[in-house]
Motif scaffolding. Structure first.
Motif, PDB file in Angstrom:
ATOM      1  N   GLU A  10      13.004  26.643  -6.276  1.00 22.44           N
ATOM      2  CA  GLU A  10      14.433  27.116  -5.857  1.00 22.44           C
ATOM      3  C   GLU A  10      14.818  26.276  -4.845  1.00 22.44           C
ATOM      4  OE1 GLU A  10      15.156  31.013  -3.804  1.00 22.44           O
ATOM      5  OE2 GLU A  10      14.504  31.446  -5.565  1.00 22.44           O
ATOM      6  N   GLN A  11      14.045  25.726  -4.067  1.00 21.49           N
ATOM      7  CA  GLN A  11      14.240  24.834  -2.923  1.00 21.49           C
ATOM      8  C   GLN A  11      14.552  23.628  -3.121  1.00 21.49           C
ATOM      9  OE1 GLN A  11      14.590  26.058   0.506  1.00 21.49           O
ATOM     10  NE2 GLN A  11      14.639  27.727  -0.107  1.00 21.49           N
ATOM     11  N   LEU A  12      13.663  22.956  -4.410  1.00 18.66           N
ATOM     12  CA  LEU A  12      13.825  21.621  -4.687  1.00 18.66           C
ATOM     13  C   LEU A  12      14.638  21.125  -6.011  1.00 18.66           C
ATOM     14  CD1 LEU A  12       9.826  21.023  -4.620  1.00 18.66           C
ATOM     15  CD2 LEU A  12      11.725  20.043  -3.070  1.00 18.66           C
ATOM     16  N   ILE A  71      12.200  20.136 -12.191  1.00 18.80           N
ATOM     17  CA  ILE A  71      10.914  20.731 -12.267  1.00 18.80           C
ATOM     18  C   ILE A  71      10.488  21.362 -13.370  1.00 18.80           C
ATOM     19  CG2 ILE A  71       9.971  22.567 -10.849  1.00 18.80           C
ATOM     20  CD1 ILE A  71      10.990  20.964  -8.777  1.00 18.80           C
ATOM     21  N   THR A  72       9.197  21.021 -13.644  1.00 14.25           N
ATOM     22  CA  THR A  72       8.657  21.489 -14.714  1.00 14.25           C
ATOM     23  C   THR A  72       7.330  22.222 -14.283  1.00 14.25           C
ATOM     24  OG1 THR A  72       8.850  19.495 -16.202  1.00 14.25           O
ATOM     25  CG2 THR A  72       7.288  20.938 -16.884  1.00 14.25           C
ATOM     26  N   LEU A  73       7.441  23.689 -14.280  1.00 15.85           N
ATOM     27  CA  LEU A  73       6.466  24.549 -13.638  1.00 15.85           C
ATOM     28  C   LEU A  73       5.597  25.105 -14.908  1.00 15.85           C
ATOM     29  CD1 LEU A  73       5.539  26.225 -11.300  1.00 15.85           C
ATOM     30  CD2 LEU A  73       7.099  27.836 -12.030  1.00 15.85           C
ATOM     31  N   CYS A 104       5.422  29.162  -6.032  1.00 18.98           N
ATOM     32  CA  CYS A 104       6.079  28.017  -6.726  1.00 18.98           C
ATOM     33  C   CYS A 104       7.446  28.223  -7.228  1.00 18.98           C
ATOM     34  CB  CYS A 104       5.160  27.798  -8.102  1.00 18.98           C
ATOM     35  SG  CYS A 104       3.474  27.354  -7.752  1.00 18.98           S
ATOM     36  N   LEU A 105       7.840  29.221  -7.552  1.00 10.75           N
ATOM     37  CA  LEU A 105       9.031  29.610  -7.726  1.00 10.75           C
ATOM     38  C   LEU A 105      10.040  29.505  -6.672  1.00 10.75           C
ATOM     39  CD1 LEU A 105       8.884  32.951 -10.160  1.00 10.75           C
ATOM     40  CD2 LEU A 105       9.426  30.601 -10.893  1.00 10.75           C
ATOM     41  N   LYS A 126      11.240  13.498 -11.239  1.00 13.49           N
ATOM     42  CA  LYS A 126      10.819  14.815 -11.853  1.00 13.49           C
ATOM     43  C   LYS A 126       9.452  15.286 -11.247  1.00 13.49           C
ATOM     44  CE  LYS A 126      10.222  12.966 -15.969  1.00 13.49           C
ATOM     45  NZ  LYS A 126      10.163  12.650 -17.456  1.00 13.49           N
ATOM     46  N   ILE A 127       9.294  16.517 -10.960  1.00 17.76           N
ATOM     47  CA  ILE A 127       8.350  16.820 -10.321  1.00 17.76           C
ATOM     48  C   ILE A 127       7.552  18.009 -11.310  1.00 17.76           C
ATOM     49  CG2 ILE A 127       7.440  18.740  -8.769  1.00 17.76           C
ATOM     50  CD1 ILE A 127       9.405  17.932  -6.894  1.00 17.76           C
ATOM     51  N   LEU A 128       6.195  17.728 -11.420  1.00 18.92           N
ATOM     52  CA  LEU A 128       5.259  18.701 -12.167  1.00 18.92           C
ATOM     53  C   LEU A 128       4.738  19.437 -11.122  1.00 18.92           C
ATOM     54  CD1 LEU A 128       3.882  19.686 -14.715  1.00 18.92           C
ATOM     55  CD2 LEU A 128       2.082  17.709 -14.238  1.00 18.92           C
ATOM     56  N   MET A 129       4.862  20.896 -11.261  1.00 19.85           N
ATOM     57  CA  MET A 129       4.265  21.817 -10.488  1.00 19.85           C
ATOM     58  C   MET A 129       3.112  22.734 -11.266  1.00 19.85           C
ATOM     59  SD  MET A 129       6.378  24.394  -7.532  1.00 19.85           S
ATOM     60  CE  MET A 129       7.676  23.079  -7.383  1.00 19.85           C
TER      61      MET A 129
END
Length: 178
Positions: free
Chosen positions: A28-30, A36-38, A23-24, A7-10
């Motif tokens: 998209e790459q990840l 992903i939580t943006l 960031c988008l 889980k990534i927090l961006m």
């Protein structure tokens, strides 16, 4: 039991939306490998960073400074940011110049990380976008003066994206390795 995705927090701080766009692109790459939580740092309720495996922070520069909420977040969560894989990237127009487009040569990134006493494992610098149509009157005048002084575009119909998108994609690949 199946292996769950990391889980990534961006988090991002964006004035005109370009840092959000970066960031988008990263997401998209990840997102094949991570959940992903943006979130914008302007959001009133941010998710708890403790619940994430990696933390990515992106921030733009306006008038030579990152916005105050960037430094606040780093100070508030510094111990956590030092304990977890973390990345930081700065978006600024000075990075359109080859001699200012690396983490070691970009004055804004250096200044912020020194002030906050934080060294993320991964650092990035991306040139931003000049888009006069998007700016409010005051910003349009000020940015035009700055561009004139730094030999950038001054035509008020200019919309020039200086971002090196392949570099953004390469940054995403380095996030995998954190």
């Amino acid at each position: 039991m199946s292996h769950s995705m990391g889980k990534i927090l961006m988090l991002y701080s964006s004035v005109d939306g370009h840092t959000h766009a970066i960031c988008l692109r990263l997401a998209e790459q990840l997102n094949a490998n991570y959940a992903i939580t943006l979130h914008s740092l302007d959001d009133a309720a941010l998710p708890n960073p403790l619940q994430f495996d990696k933390i990515i922070l992106g921030a733009s520069i306006r008038y030579g400074k990152h916005r105050p909420n960037v430094e606040q977040f780093i100070r508030q969560y510094k111990r956590l940011l030092n304990d977890k894989p973390s990345a930081f990237f700065s978006v600024n127009l000075v990075a359109r110049k080859a001699e200012k487009n690396t983490p070691d040569s970009n004055p804004y990134l250096q200044k912020l990380l020194t002030q906050c006493d934080w060294q993320p494992q991964l650092k990035g610098v991306f040139a931003g976008k000049v888009d006069y149509q998007k700016y409010r009157f005051f910003d349009r005048q000020m940015i035009r003066i700055i561009m004139w002084m730094t030999k950038g575009p001054t035509a008020l119909d200019s919309s020039i994206d200086y971002t090196d998108w392949p570099s953004v994609d390469a940054f995403a690949q380095r996030i995998h390795q954190l």
